[in-house]
Structures are given as C-alpha cells and as structure tokens.
Enzyme design. Sequence first.
Site, PDB file in Angstrom:
ATOM      1  N   ASP A   1       0.025 -21.271  -5.884  1.00 43.61           N
ATOM      2  CA  ASP A   1       0.346 -22.412  -4.989  1.00 43.61           C
ATOM      3  C   ASP A   1       1.042 -22.209  -3.673  1.00 43.61           C
ATOM      4  OD1 ASP A   1       2.706 -22.040  -6.054  1.00 43.61           O
ATOM      5  OD2 ASP A   1       2.821 -23.716  -7.399  1.00 43.61           O
TER       6      ASP A   1
ATOM      7  N   GLU B   1      16.203 -22.315   4.616  1.00 48.49           N
ATOM      8  CA  GLU B   1      15.235 -22.743   3.754  1.00 48.49           C
ATOM      9  C   GLU B   1      15.495 -24.127   2.687  1.00 48.49           C
ATOM     10  OE1 GLU B   1      12.019 -20.259   1.261  1.00 48.49           O
ATOM     11  OE2 GLU B   1      13.952 -20.134   0.282  1.00 48.49           O
TER      12      GLU B   1
ATOM     13  N   GLU C   1       3.960 -19.929  -4.092  1.00 52.24           N
ATOM     14  CA  GLU C   1       3.354 -18.536  -4.431  1.00 52.24           C
ATOM     15  C   GLU C   1       3.474 -18.157  -5.786  1.00 52.24           C
ATOM     16  OE1 GLU C   1       5.493 -16.564  -0.841  1.00 52.24           O
ATOM     17  OE2 GLU C   1       3.523 -16.689  -0.355  1.00 52.24           O
TER      18      GLU C   1
HETATM   19  C1  BGC Z   1       7.738 -20.233   0.047  1.00 55.78           C
HETATM   20  C2  BGC Z   1       6.565 -20.236   0.614  1.00 55.78           C
HETATM   21  C3  BGC Z   1       6.633 -19.784   2.289  1.00 55.78           C
HETATM   22  C4  BGC Z   1       7.377 -18.208   1.960  1.00 55.78           C
HETATM   23  C5  BGC Z   1       7.907 -18.167   3.390  1.00 55.78           C
HETATM   24  C6  BGC Z   1       8.220 -18.708  -0.033  1.00 55.78           C
HETATM   25  O1  BGC Z   1       9.464 -18.602  -0.948  1.00 55.78           O
HETATM   26  O2  BGC Z   1       7.667 -20.277  -1.386  1.00 55.78           O
HETATM   27  O3  BGC Z   1       6.074 -21.448   0.794  1.00 55.78           O
HETATM   28  O4  BGC Z   1       5.407 -19.642   2.767  1.00 55.78           O
HETATM   29  O5  BGC Z   1       8.470 -18.561   1.389  1.00 55.78           O
HETATM   30  O6  BGC Z   1       8.415 -18.709   4.204  1.00 55.78           O
END
Ligand code: BGC
Length: 362
Positions: A158, A315, A161
């Site tokens: 998903d 994030e 990931e």
């Molecule tokens: C997130 C992804 C994202 C990636 C890079 C991962 O931890 O789950 O959605 O694309 O980080 O930002």
Amino acid sequence: MSLINRSKQVILEHQHTSGAFVASPAFDHYRYSWLRDGTFIAYSLDCVGETEAAERFFSWAAGTIEAHRHKASDIIERTRRGEEIPQHLLLHTRYTVDGQEVQGEWGTYQLDGYGTWLWGMSEHLKNSGNEDFARKVKPTLTLIAEYLLPLWRMPNFDCWEEYGDLVHPSTVAAIYGGLKSIRPWVDEPLRQSIESELSVIKHYLLSMGTQDGRFIKSIGSQDVDASLLWLHVPFSVVEGGHPVMVATVKEIEETLLHQNGVHRYAHDVYYGGGQWVFLSAWLGWHYAETGNLNRSVELLKWVEGQFNNEGHLPEQVHHHMLAPEHFSRWVEQWGAPACPLLWSHALHLILASKVEFPQKKD
Ligand code: BGC
C-alpha cells in the site's frame, strides 16, 4: 518570509538537477525519489505557479519509466497471455535521482504511484497547456495506462509500503483516478478500454472496498485508514458528499484524529504512530472541496503550527502517539524521524492554494 514561500523554497532547493525530488534530504532511507511523493510535490508546484519545476519532475519520471519500459511491456504481454504476474516483476515505486532502481529489502512493489503519476500528468498538462510536452510523453502515458489496466486487482504494497499481500482501496483509487484523468491524452481503442474498466473499478470499490457503509483499509478488513481520503481528493471515485465518503471521513475523525493531527491507521507503530502532517492537510483539502472552508483553515493553521525553527515540516509529529513504546526503537534503528519531508511541504502548499482558490463544491 511567509510559510507558503518557505514551503516552496524547501521544495525547490531540494529538486535535483535531474528534476527528481528526494523524499527527504535528511533521512538516509528517503534519499530516493518516489513517484507518489514526487507527483504530489510537483502538483503542489503547479498549484502555486511553479510550472517549469513541476514539468522537470514529470519529465524526469517519464524518462525513468522509459528506461524501464521493457519491464512494463513484458507485464502487458504476460497479462495478454493470461499469465499471473509475480510481484517481483512489477515496476519499482522509487528510484535514485538518476533513475536507477534501488536494490535491497523494501516493500517496493506498489501500483498507486503510477496511477498518481498519470493523474498528476493530466493536471499538469491541463495547467500548462504544453502540447509539445503532451506529445512527447504520450507513449509513456499510454504504456502506464496499459500496464495498470489489467493489474488493478492484484495485491501489492500500500501507500505506506506495507501489507503487500492485500488489495487496498486507496491504491485502487489512485489507479482509477489516474486512468480516468488521462483519457484525453491517449488514443482509441485504449480510451474505450479505460472507459469500460472505470465502471468495473468503481463498482468494485463501492462493493468489495466497503463495510458498514464506509471504505476500508484493505479488502476484507474492518479498519479505516487516513489514505482513504484519496477516494475523494484527488482521485474522485466519489464526491465528498457521497454517503460512503461522509461515513469514511466520520470514522477517520473518530478513530484517527486528535486535536487536528491525523494518524495513518489505528495499529500504526512506525516511529510510535505519530500524526502525519500531510494527512491533516489532506483532511483540510477534503473540506476545501466540500465547501467547509472554516474547517480547512483550522487544519491549515494546525499544519502551519508544525513548522520547526528551521522552517521545516516533518513527516510526523509526536504530540500524540498511538504506540509510544515503539518510538525509541525506530530512533535507535534509523535515527530521528524524517524532516524535512518534501511531501509535507507539498500538502501545505496544496491546502493553502485550495483555501485561497476553492475550485469545486459538491
Ligand atoms: C511512507 C511512504 C512514502 C515514503 C517516502 C514511507 O515511510 O510510508 O508513503 O512514500 O516514506 O516519503
């Protein structure tokens, strides 16, 4: 400098000369370019008038896909012969800034980024009106549409990931949104095949992808996931006022929202399961498009409250964690949480532009 200009600056200063965006320049595991993150970042630039920089990303992505065309073509051939597709043959979800696949253990077999890229391309082509570019990328758009059409029911990792053995409505929604929006830029008979598949996908999402009148995290589960907001914005499987969407947003708010910070899903343990800045912005985007601007502005203010002293958005933030006992384990393993995350800055810009210029109310 305004926070909007700051987000723009953070994104632009980290665009590689190739056009790619790393997910986070300060976090080892994110020093690659994801099609998902990158497309939303480029879309945010389109929203604030940085069309050229956006195009450099879209062009980089098209070139990267072309460099791996043989993989997509092989899958298209195999599906025509009715073969099952093993996951390891799928196109990767992230690349180095010069377009190479990244080797090593990672849940890299994901389809949503390719649907997202098609959607972002269509937005960019509409916005820029650049017909030369449209002509140039048409073979790549066609390739990816042909690649996704037979694959959308296939289990894959998903957008977080994870859970590679399941089918995720938000992933299917990204494919739906990508295919739907790219129709004007591809030829017949592909356009017609897309047209008929769209109603099958939508029916599937509204039947298999729901439980108790709301969308679910994966087929067969009862859980909700904040990425289900994608079924409204931007992929428009349903309108924001559709009863199933209303019930989904209600469930997201009841189970994943804490003082305007949105968690990904109830069992999240990654860095303690904090609140993801871009998910709060996503909820604000949903409200901007459904006409509840007051609520969008509240969420925008919350997002802006998460800038750190260096003018960066992370994030996730950790004022409220779902699994605090897991936080230090991740810090020991991978270091401090990713900051800046360009995708967070992107959603800040997108929400700010939607609040300023609300486009559509359903
Ligand atoms: C997130 C992804 C994202 C990636 C890079 C991962 O931890 O789950 O959605 O694309 O980080 O930002």
